[in-house]
Design a protein around this motif. Structure first.
Motif, PDB file in Angstrom:
ATOM      1  N   GLY A  33      -3.220  -3.279  12.746  1.00 36.76           N
ATOM      2  CA  GLY A  33      -3.494  -4.369  11.808  1.00 36.76           C
ATOM      3  C   GLY A  33      -2.329  -4.756  10.917  1.00 36.76           C
ATOM      4  N   THR A  34      -2.620  -4.926   9.628  1.00 36.42           N
ATOM      5  CA  THR A  34      -1.583  -5.418   8.707  1.00 36.42           C
ATOM      6  C   THR A  34      -0.461  -4.401   8.511  1.00 36.42           C
ATOM      7  OG1 THR A  34      -2.901  -4.626   6.842  1.00 36.42           O
ATOM      8  CG2 THR A  34      -3.140  -6.955   7.407  1.00 36.42           C
ATOM      9  N   VAL A  35      -0.756  -3.128   8.744  1.00 35.57           N
ATOM     10  CA  VAL A  35       0.308  -2.114   8.628  1.00 35.57           C
ATOM     11  C   VAL A  35       1.353  -2.353   9.722  1.00 35.57           C
ATOM     12  CG1 VAL A  35       0.848   0.353   8.829  1.00 35.57           C
ATOM     13  CG2 VAL A  35      -1.130  -0.380   7.494  1.00 35.57           C
ATOM     14  N   LEU A  36       0.860  -2.690  10.918  1.00 35.63           N
ATOM     15  CA  LEU A  36       1.780  -2.972  12.031  1.00 35.63           C
ATOM     16  C   LEU A  36       2.586  -4.246  11.738  1.00 35.63           C
ATOM     17  CD1 LEU A  36       2.673  -1.940  14.757  1.00 35.63           C
ATOM     18  CD2 LEU A  36       0.816  -3.228  15.810  1.00 35.63           C
ATOM     19  N   ILE A  55       5.292  -3.330   9.378  1.00 31.97           N
ATOM     20  CA  ILE A  55       6.399  -2.612  10.043  1.00 31.97           C
ATOM     21  C   ILE A  55       7.296  -3.625  10.770  1.00 31.97           C
ATOM     22  CG2 ILE A  55       6.977  -0.990  11.914  1.00 31.97           C
ATOM     23  CD1 ILE A  55       4.340   0.489  11.237  1.00 31.97           C
ATOM     24  N   ASN A  56       6.664  -4.542  11.513  1.00 36.63           N
ATOM     25  CA  ASN A  56       7.443  -5.507  12.303  1.00 36.63           C
ATOM     26  C   ASN A  56       8.280  -6.429  11.428  1.00 36.63           C
ATOM     27  OD1 ASN A  56       6.654  -4.528  14.767  1.00 36.63           O
ATOM     28  ND2 ASN A  56       4.812  -5.800  14.839  1.00 36.63           N
ATOM     29  N   GLN A  57       7.711  -6.886  10.317  1.00 39.88           N
ATOM     30  CA  GLN A  57       8.443  -7.832   9.473  1.00 39.88           C
ATOM     31  C   GLN A  57       9.475  -7.148   8.582  1.00 39.88           C
ATOM     32  OE1 GLN A  57       6.197 -10.975   7.572  1.00 39.88           O
ATOM     33  NE2 GLN A  57       4.610 -10.837   9.142  1.00 39.88           N
ATOM     34  N   SER A  90       0.819  -1.210   0.000  1.00 36.86           N
ATOM     35  CA  SER A  90       0.000   0.000   0.000  1.00 36.86           C
ATOM     36  C   SER A  90       0.858   1.267   0.000  1.00 36.86           C
ATOM     37  CB  SER A  90      -0.923  -0.003   1.217  1.00 36.86           C
ATOM     38  OG  SER A  90      -0.160   0.153   2.390  1.00 36.86           O
ATOM     39  N   THR A  91       0.197   2.374  -0.213  1.00 32.76           N
ATOM     40  CA  THR A  91       0.878   3.671  -0.176  1.00 32.76           C
ATOM     41  C   THR A  91       1.439   3.924   1.228  1.00 32.76           C
ATOM     42  OG1 THR A  91      -0.638   4.423  -1.861  1.00 32.76           O
ATOM     43  CG2 THR A  91       0.540   6.141  -0.644  1.00 32.76           C
ATOM     44  N   VAL A  92       0.636   3.578   2.233  1.00 31.21           N
ATOM     45  CA  VAL A  92       1.093   3.754   3.623  1.00 31.21           C
ATOM     46  C   VAL A  92       2.338   2.888   3.866  1.00 31.21           C
ATOM     47  CG1 VAL A  92       0.499   3.230   6.034  1.00 31.21           C
ATOM     48  CG2 VAL A  92      -1.166   4.381   4.552  1.00 31.21           C
ATOM     49  N   GLU A  93       2.283   1.611   3.463  1.00 26.91           N
ATOM     50  CA  GLU A  93       3.439   0.713   3.669  1.00 26.91           C
ATOM     51  C   GLU A  93       4.656   1.221   2.893  1.00 26.91           C
ATOM     52  OE1 GLU A  93       1.027  -3.504   4.378  1.00 26.91           O
ATOM     53  OE2 GLU A  93       1.418  -2.826   2.331  1.00 26.91           O
ATOM     54  N   SER A  94       4.427   1.704   1.679  1.00 29.15           N
ATOM     55  CA  SER A  94       5.551   2.213   0.868  1.00 29.15           C
ATOM     56  C   SER A  94       6.220   3.393   1.570  1.00 29.15           C
ATOM     57  CB  SER A  94       5.056   2.670  -0.509  1.00 29.15           C
ATOM     58  OG  SER A  94       4.404   1.628  -1.173  1.00 29.15           O
ATOM     59  N   LEU A  95       5.411   4.299   2.101  1.00 33.75           N
ATOM     60  CA  LEU A  95       5.982   5.473   2.775  1.00 33.75           C
ATOM     61  C   LEU A  95       6.734   5.044   4.029  1.00 33.75           C
ATOM     62  CD1 LEU A  95       3.027   8.003   2.313  1.00 33.75           C
ATOM     63  CD2 LEU A  95       5.281   8.141   1.232  1.00 33.75           C
TER      64      LEU A  95
END
Ligand SMILES: Cc1cc2nc3c(=O)[nH]c(=O)nc-3n(C[C@H](O)[C@H](O)[C@H](O)COP(=O)(O)O)c2cc1C
Length: 335
Positions: free
Chosen positions: A324-327, A330-332, A233-238
Motif C-alpha cells: 500500500g502507501t508504505v510501498l 519507498i518508491n517515491q 509514519s513510524t514505519v516510513e521514518s524508519l
C-alpha cells in the motif's frame, strides 16, 4: 481554567488507532523452527547500561495533579521491568515550583532506573540543565513539535533559533541528548540535519498512534481537520533512515508485541510507547498492568522464535514485504 496537560491526557485517552502502517509490513520466516524461546535475548546495551528489554515509556506526564498520579503509576511499571522512562516536558516545573513534585514523584519508584527529562526548544540551555537537575535525569529528550505548536492557539510561532539551540543544549549539558518528534515522524533530511548539529540519538516518533494535531484540535474553536493527516509514519521514518550514522529509537503507534518486533526489525535500537502505557495505567490496576506487560515481553520473545532469531541484531536481517502507501513511500523516496 482547564490544565493543558490534563486536556492532553483526556484527549489522548479518547483516541483509538486500530490500524496503521505497521499493518503494511510483513515479516517472512522459515517454518522449520530453530530457536528455543528461553535462548531469545532481547537485552539492549546502551548509555553504559544494560536494559533487560528494548522497550521504554515515552514522554507524557507531569505538570498537574492528574499527571502526577500518571507518573507515579508509570514509574512503578518502569521500575518493575527496568524500562527507561521519559517524563512529559518539564517546562511547567521550570516556570512554577508547584509542579516539580509531579515529575520528581518518579524518583521514589525509580531509584536505580533510567530517567529521561524532556524539554522543548523555546527553553534556554540553562533551562534544559534545570530540567535534568529537577529529575536527576540520566538523559534529556528535546522534542520537535512545530505542527503541535501551530495547531495550539497559544502555541509558539518562533522556530528560527531551533538549529542553534539544539547544538547549544548538547554542548552545555552533560547527559546524553535524544531528539524526538511527537508523533509526526522524521525524514532522512531531518535526521541528517540533526546529525550535522551533533545529535547522535534520535526518536523518530512517527504517525500511527497518538495524533497531537487531533489532541490540540480538541482545544480549538475551529478544528484543523485535514491537517490531522500531516506527517510520516513510524514505519516510513524508519525506512527513510536506513544506514544513518545515528542511534534510532522508534515510537508512535506501537500497539503490541508484533509492532515492537517490526520496529526493531526496521532498524530501531529501542521502542517507545506512550498512548499504550497511558491507557493501561488509567484503565487497569497496577497488578493487572504488570501481568499485561509481562505477556507483551513474553510475546516479543515468542515472535522472535517464530522468526528464527535469537537476538535483536539478527532480527534486522529478517526479510520484509511492504504494501500500500508504505510501498508508494519507498518508491517515491528512492535516492
Ligand atoms: C498525554 C500525552 C502527553 C504527551 N506529552 C509529551 C511531552 O510533554 N513531550 C514530548 O516530547 N512528547 C509528548 N507526548 C508525545 C509522545 O511522547 C509520543 O511521541 C507520541 O504520543 C507518539 O507515541 P504513541 O503513539 O505511543 O502515543 C505526549 C503524548 C501523550 C499521549
Amino acid at each position: 481554567m482547564s490544565n493543558r496537560k490534563d486536556d492532553h491526557i483526556h484527549s489522548a485517552l479518547k483516541q483509538d488507532h486500530p490500524n496503521n502502517d505497521f499493518d503494511s509490513v510483513r515479516l517472512l520466516s522459515n517454518s522449520v523452527g530453530s530457536v528455543n524461546v528461553k535462548d531469545v535475548d532481547i537485552q539492549v546495551h546502551m548509555f553504559e547500561r544494560t536494559f533487560l528489554t528494548p522497550i521504554y515509556i515515552n514522554a507524557m506526564s507531569g505538570g498537574s495533579e492528574l499527571s502526577k498520579e500518571v507518573n507515579e503509576k508509570l514509574s512503578v511499571v518502569a521500575s518493575h521491568f527496568g524500562f527507561p522512562m521519559a517524563t512529559g516536558s518539564l517546562s511547567a516545573a521550570i516556570k512554577n515550583d508547584t509542579w516539580k513534585e509531579s515529575f520528581q514523584i518518579i524518583q521514589k519508584n525509580m531509584e536505580n532506573g533510567f530517567k529521561i527529562a524532556n524539554i522543548g526548544l523555546s527553553r534556554s540551555k540553562e533551562d534544559a540543565k534545570k530540567a535534568v537537575e529537577i529529575l536527576n535525569a540520566d538523559a534529556l529528550q528535546i522534542h520537535l513539535n512545530v505542527a503541535q505548536e501551530i495547531t495550539m492557539p497559544e502555541g509558539d510561532r518562533e522556530f528560527k533559533h531551533w538549529n542553534a539551540r539544539i547544538s547549544e543544549i548538547i554542548n552545555y549539558i552533560d547527559v546524553p541528548v535524544i531528539v524526538k518528534e511527537v508523533g509526526f515522524g522524521m525524514t532522512r533530511e531531518t535526521v541528517e540535519l540533526l546529525s550535522s548539529l551533533g545529535v547522535t540519538y534520535i526518536d523518530v516518533s512517527g504517525k500511527g498512534g497518538t495524533n497531537f494535531i487531533s489532541v490540540e484540535n480538541d482545544r480549538r474553536v475551529n478544528r484543523l481537520k485535514t491537517f490531522e493527516n500531516y506527517g510520516i509514519s513510524t514505519v516510513e521514518s524508519l525506512l527513510d533512515n536506513q544506514n544513518q550514522k545515528v542511534t534510532l529509537f522508534a515510537s508512535g503507534g506501537i500497539r503490541d508485541a508484533f509492532d515492537v518486533v517490526k520496529a526493531l526489525s526496521l532498524g530501531a535500537t529501542m521502542v517507545g510507547m506512550s498512548g499504550y502505557f497511558l491507557k493501561l495505567v488509567m484503565q487497569h490496576s497496577i497488578e493487572e498492568v504488570l501481568v499485561i506487560i509481562q505477556t507483551l515481553i513474553d510475546d516479543v520473545k515468542g515472535m522472535m522464535a517464530v522468526l528464527n532469531v535469537e537476538n535483536i541484531q539478527d532480527l534486522k536481517h529478517v526479510q520484509k514485504i511492504y504494501h500500500g502507501t508504505v510501498l508508494e513511500f519507498i518508491n517515491q523516496r528512492k535516492k
